[in-house]
Design an enzyme around this catalytic site. Structure first.
Site, PDB file in Angstrom:
ATOM      1  N   ASP A  14       0.790  -1.252   0.000  1.00  0.00           N
ATOM      2  CA  ASP A  14       0.000   0.000   0.000  1.00  0.00           C
ATOM      3  C   ASP A  14       0.816   1.294   0.000  1.00  0.00           C
ATOM      4  OD1 ASP A  14      -1.874  -1.987   0.235  1.00  0.00           O
ATOM      5  OD2 ASP A  14      -2.845  -1.219   2.025  1.00  0.00           O
ATOM      6  N   ASP A  56      -4.589  -0.853  -1.573  1.00  0.00           N
ATOM      7  CA  ASP A  56      -5.902  -0.700  -0.991  1.00  0.00           C
ATOM      8  C   ASP A  56      -6.769  -0.169  -2.138  1.00  0.00           C
ATOM      9  OD1 ASP A  56      -7.037  -1.130   1.542  1.00  0.00           O
ATOM     10  OD2 ASP A  56      -7.023   1.000   2.053  1.00  0.00           O
ATOM     11  N   HIS A  58     -10.574   0.507  -2.690  1.00  0.00           N
ATOM     12  CA  HIS A  58     -11.936   0.512  -2.162  1.00  0.00           C
ATOM     13  C   HIS A  58     -12.958   1.061  -3.151  1.00  0.00           C
ATOM     14  CE1 HIS A  58     -10.335  -0.447   1.718  1.00  0.00           C
ATOM     15  NE2 HIS A  58      -9.823   0.729   1.978  1.00  0.00           N
ATOM     16  N   SER A  64     -15.359   0.615   5.591  1.00  0.00           N
ATOM     17  CA  SER A  64     -14.375   1.203   6.512  1.00  0.00           C
ATOM     18  C   SER A  64     -14.452   2.728   6.553  1.00  0.00           C
ATOM     19  CB  SER A  64     -12.950   0.793   6.112  1.00  0.00           C
ATOM     20  OG  SER A  64     -12.512   1.518   4.971  1.00  0.00           O
ATOM     21  N   HIS A  75     -10.654   6.863   1.471  1.00  0.00           N
ATOM     22  CA  HIS A  75      -9.264   6.809   0.971  1.00  0.00           C
ATOM     23  C   HIS A  75      -9.147   5.687  -0.054  1.00  0.00           C
ATOM     24  CE1 HIS A  75      -9.529   3.814   4.163  1.00  0.00           C
ATOM     25  NE2 HIS A  75      -8.622   3.131   3.480  1.00  0.00           N
ATOM     26  N   LYS A 100      -6.813  -5.093  -3.068  1.00  0.00           N
ATOM     27  CA  LYS A 100      -7.513  -5.705  -1.920  1.00  0.00           C
ATOM     28  C   LYS A 100      -8.545  -4.759  -1.318  1.00  0.00           C
ATOM     29  CE  LYS A 100      -4.022  -4.201   1.308  1.00  0.00           C
ATOM     30  NZ  LYS A 100      -4.821  -3.127   1.910  1.00  0.00           N
ATOM     31  N   GLU A 107     -13.893  -5.262   5.304  1.00  0.00           N
ATOM     32  CA  GLU A 107     -12.566  -4.686   5.480  1.00  0.00           C
ATOM     33  C   GLU A 107     -11.561  -5.806   5.265  1.00  0.00           C
ATOM     34  OE1 GLU A 107     -10.456  -2.678   4.981  1.00  0.00           O
ATOM     35  OE2 GLU A 107     -10.413  -1.241   6.632  1.00  0.00           O
ATOM     36  N   ALA A 135       0.284   0.611   6.300  1.00  0.00           N
ATOM     37  CA  ALA A 135       0.834   1.174   7.519  1.00  0.00           C
ATOM     38  C   ALA A 135       1.240   0.006   8.426  1.00  0.00           C
ATOM     39  CB  ALA A 135      -0.215   2.044   8.220  1.00  0.00           C
ATOM     40  N   CYS A 139      -2.125  -2.744   7.564  1.00  0.00           N
ATOM     41  CA  CYS A 139      -1.978  -3.647   6.429  1.00  0.00           C
ATOM     42  C   CYS A 139      -0.647  -4.405   6.433  1.00  0.00           C
ATOM     43  CB  CYS A 139      -2.216  -2.887   5.130  1.00  0.00           C
ATOM     44  SG  CYS A 139      -3.966  -2.439   4.986  1.00  0.00           S
TER      45      CYS A 139
HETATM   46  C1  VGL Z   1      -4.713   0.755   5.745  1.00  0.00           C
HETATM   47  C2  VGL Z   1      -6.139   1.855   7.177  1.00  0.00           C
HETATM   48  C3  VGL Z   1      -7.178   1.720   6.271  1.00  0.00           C
HETATM   49  C4  VGL Z   1      -3.326   0.265   5.461  1.00  0.00           C
HETATM   50  C5  VGL Z   1      -5.728   0.603   4.836  1.00  0.00           C
HETATM   51  O1  VGL Z   1      -2.957   0.148   4.278  1.00  0.00           O
HETATM   52  O2  VGL Z   1      -2.579   0.008   6.436  1.00  0.00           O
HETATM   53  N1  VGL Z   1      -4.923   1.375   6.915  1.00  0.00           N
HETATM   54  N2  VGL Z   1      -6.946   1.096   5.110  1.00  0.00           N
HETATM   55 ZN    ZN Z   2      -8.358   1.109   3.533  1.00  0.00          ZN
END
Ligand code: VGL
Ligand code: ZN
Length: 192
Positions: A14, A56, A58, A64, A75, A100, A107, A135, A139
């Site tokens: 990500d 990510d 979405h 989420s 996001h 993903k 989620e 992060a 993830c």
């Molecule tokens: C993530 C929060 C929401 C990540 C993804 O990639 O760590 N964190 N969606």
């Molecule tokens: Zn996300």
């Protein structure tokens, strides 16, 4: 020192515009890992290893998002600029892109959840995986734990991850948990 080769996979989690400073869900210093990851890419590419980038990805009504009762601002919405990889990330030709958390109702922090990543790694003959990105406590952590559970020897790229630390200590606890569950940590200088 660890010598990388075929049988290894680099998994970049990500590294997207929305997770970097200025993005919709910025990870502090998220962009700082980009040059480091580029160096990992160079080493793994040279060694003939598989390179994977998760994203990510979405739908606009993802569960989420706060608008749907979730914890996060919107996001990484499919097709938007924020969902693109960081412009300085040098993904090589042949990199495997794994999208993903595409189901509006689910989620999925892990790159393994609801994707064919396990099959793709096995097909490529990967035995060891090296995981960095964003992060750390979401993830990256979930991807690392799933990799361990699936029997891959799993390394956390200590110098190529950043976290959000919504609650101070979250990142530290996440790293501790990954190591307790059997992941090992490694830095760029230890990789040949
Ligand atoms: C993530 C929060 C929401 C990540 C993804 O990639 O760590 N964190 N969606
Ligand atoms: Zn996300």
């Amino acid at each position: 020192m660890i010598k990388v080769g075929k049988g290894d996979a680099l998994i970049i989690v990500d590294v997207q515009i929305d997770f970097c400073p200025g993005g919709a869900l910025p990870v502090p210093e998220g962009d700082k890992i980009v040059p480091v990851i580029n160096e990992y890419i160079r080493k793994f590419k040279t060694a003939g290893a598989l390179i994977v980038a998760t994203r990510d990805w979405h739908p606009p009504n993802h569960i989420s998002f706060r608008s749907q009762g979730g914890p996060w601002p919107p996001h990484c919405i499919q097709g938007t600029r924020g969902a693109e990889f960081h412009p300085d990330l040098r993904l090589p030709e042949g990199a495997l892109i794994i999208s993903k958390a595409t189901d509006p109702l689910k989620e999925a922090y892990s790159g393994f959840e609801g994707t064919d990543l396990t099959d793709k790694l096995r097909e490529a003959g990967a035995k060891r995986v090296f995981v960095g990105g964003l992060a750390t406590e979401y993830c990256v952590k979930n991807t690392v734990l799933d990799a361990v559970e699936r029997g891959f020897e799993t390394f956390l790229l200590e110098d190529a991850v950043r976290g959000i630390d919504v609650k101070p200590g979250d990142v530290e606890r996440a790293i501790k948990e990954m190591l307790e569950r059997g992941a090992k940590k490694i830095t760029l200088t230890e990789i040949k």
